[in-house]
Write a protein that holds these residues in place. Structure first.
Motif, PDB file in Angstrom:
ATOM      1  N   VAL A  75      -9.210   0.497   1.341  1.00 46.87           N
ATOM      2  CA  VAL A  75      -7.813   0.267   0.995  1.00 46.87           C
ATOM      3  C   VAL A  75      -6.901   1.247   1.729  1.00 46.87           C
ATOM      4  CG1 VAL A  75      -6.149   0.187  -0.905  1.00 46.87           C
ATOM      5  CG2 VAL A  75      -8.503  -0.611  -1.264  1.00 46.87           C
ATOM      6  N   SER A  78      -6.005  -0.142   5.168  1.00 42.69           N
ATOM      7  CA  SER A  78      -5.834  -1.591   5.274  1.00 42.69           C
ATOM      8  C   SER A  78      -4.395  -2.016   5.016  1.00 42.69           C
ATOM      9  CB  SER A  78      -6.754  -2.312   4.282  1.00 42.69           C
ATOM     10  OG  SER A  78      -6.499  -3.704   4.303  1.00 42.69           O
ATOM     11  N   ALA A  81      -4.460  -5.099   2.647  1.00 41.11           N
ATOM     12  CA  ALA A  81      -4.549  -4.799   1.211  1.00 41.11           C
ATOM     13  C   ALA A  81      -3.167  -4.519   0.640  1.00 41.11           C
ATOM     14  CB  ALA A  81      -5.473  -3.612   0.980  1.00 41.11           C
ATOM     15  N   ARG A  82      -2.376  -3.717   1.325  1.00 39.44           N
ATOM     16  CA  ARG A  82      -1.036  -3.392   0.844  1.00 39.44           C
ATOM     17  C   ARG A  82      -0.188  -4.654   0.658  1.00 39.44           C
ATOM     18  NH1 ARG A  82      -2.615   1.078   3.623  1.00 39.44           N
ATOM     19  NH2 ARG A  82      -1.736   3.096   3.032  1.00 39.44           N
ATOM     20  N   LEU A  97      -8.032  -3.263  -7.192  1.00 39.29           N
ATOM     21  CA  LEU A  97      -8.595  -2.659  -5.991  1.00 39.29           C
ATOM     22  C   LEU A  97      -9.849  -1.880  -6.373  1.00 39.29           C
ATOM     23  CD1 LEU A  97      -5.319  -1.216  -4.398  1.00 39.29           C
ATOM     24  CD2 LEU A  97      -6.418  -3.413  -3.916  1.00 39.29           C
ATOM     25  N   PHE A 104      -8.791   5.356  -1.349  1.00 38.95           N
ATOM     26  CA  PHE A 104      -7.537   4.953  -1.973  1.00 38.95           C
ATOM     27  C   PHE A 104      -6.412   5.829  -1.434  1.00 38.95           C
ATOM     28  CE2 PHE A 104     -10.047   3.348  -5.739  1.00 38.95           C
ATOM     29  CZ  PHE A 104      -9.634   2.028  -5.625  1.00 38.95           C
ATOM     30  N   VAL A 108      -1.291   4.923  -4.464  1.00 38.47           N
ATOM     31  CA  VAL A 108      -1.775   3.677  -5.061  1.00 38.47           C
ATOM     32  C   VAL A 108      -1.401   3.573  -6.539  1.00 38.47           C
ATOM     33  CG1 VAL A 108      -4.057   4.517  -5.789  1.00 38.47           C
ATOM     34  CG2 VAL A 108      -3.769   2.113  -5.118  1.00 38.47           C
ATOM     35  N   THR A 115      -6.918  -0.248 -10.455  1.00 36.49           N
ATOM     36  CA  THR A 115      -7.882   0.324  -9.518  1.00 36.49           C
ATOM     37  C   THR A 115      -9.181   0.643 -10.250  1.00 36.49           C
ATOM     38  OG1 THR A 115      -7.045   2.572  -9.889  1.00 36.49           O
ATOM     39  CG2 THR A 115      -6.081   1.328  -8.057  1.00 36.49           C
TER      40      THR A 115
END
Length: 216
Positions: A75, A78, A81-82, A97, A104, A108, A115
């Motif tokens: 993550v 990425s 992912a965002r 996530l 991470f 986040v 998460t």
């Protein structure tokens, strides 16, 4: 330039935002550094809605309301992912996530998602699982002890596939060679997953020709 719209893909985070201050037309972000990739997120949302929209709660209009999406892997680096967290949560999905603590980003906690570190606990509750690539250079950067350890904790093998609900969709990057771990033997998914995940409709390529997910 006189353009009504500009589609920009750039290695520097924030490049589309900067460009938007210089031109009068609309600017479409097709990926900026490790920041975001909205166009890929739109394709992912389209794929999920097409596959699972009818499973949404009554009155959802075939949207993503209530669907549980689990995003697994790197993550921290990425951009997909965002963008998926922001878009899918806006469309009503419940996003989780799952990654090692070292993968991470610090911010986040402010994202509209849950998460966790335990993939086995997340899979039985997932309607969609997105597997993120781990680039080979991360293997030597002390983000986790070893490739074998990452695979053991976060690889999607046959045993973990069996934990998924029957209707679940597995979404993965297109297989490729080079600096990213892909195809058979990759940490994200091991050999016996190939056939099973394909049966569950993990590939976006059937909807938009030549559009895969190389940046996931």
């Amino acid at each position: 330039m006189g353009a009504d719209a500009v589609v920009v893909r750039h290695s520097a985070a924030g490049a589309p935002h900067r460009l938007a201050g210089w031109v009068r037309g609309s600017v479409v972000n097709a990926g900026d550094g490790a920041h975001e990739h909205p166009t890929q997120a739109l394709l992912d949302a389209f794929t999920i809605r097409r596959r699972l929209g009818a499973r949404g709660p009554a009155g959802s209009g075939g949207g993503l309301d209530g669907l549980k999406v689990t995003i697994v892997g790197d993550v921290l680096h990425s951009r997909v992912a965002r963008s998926n967290v922001l878009l899918l949560s806006t469309l009503g999905a419940e996003v989780t996530l799952v990654a090692p603590p070292t993968l991470f980003p610090v911010e986040v906690g402010g994202w509209p998602c849950a998460t966790g570190y335990d993939l086995d606990a997340a899979l039985p509750k997932s309607d969609v699982v997105m597997m993120l690539r781990v680039q080979r250079e991360r293997m030597n950067a002390a983000y986790f002890p070893s490739e074998r350890e990452y695979s053991r904790r976060y690889g999607l093998d046959g045993a973990r596939m069996a934990l998924l609900p029957e209707h679940a969709v597995v979404m993965r990057p297109a297989a490729e060679s080079g600096g990213r771990l892909g195809h058979r033997g990759e940490p994200e998914r091991e050999g016996d997953v190939e056939g099973r995940s394909r049966q569950r409709g993990d590939d976006q390529r059937g909807h938009v020709p030549r559009v895969t997910a190389p940046d996931r």
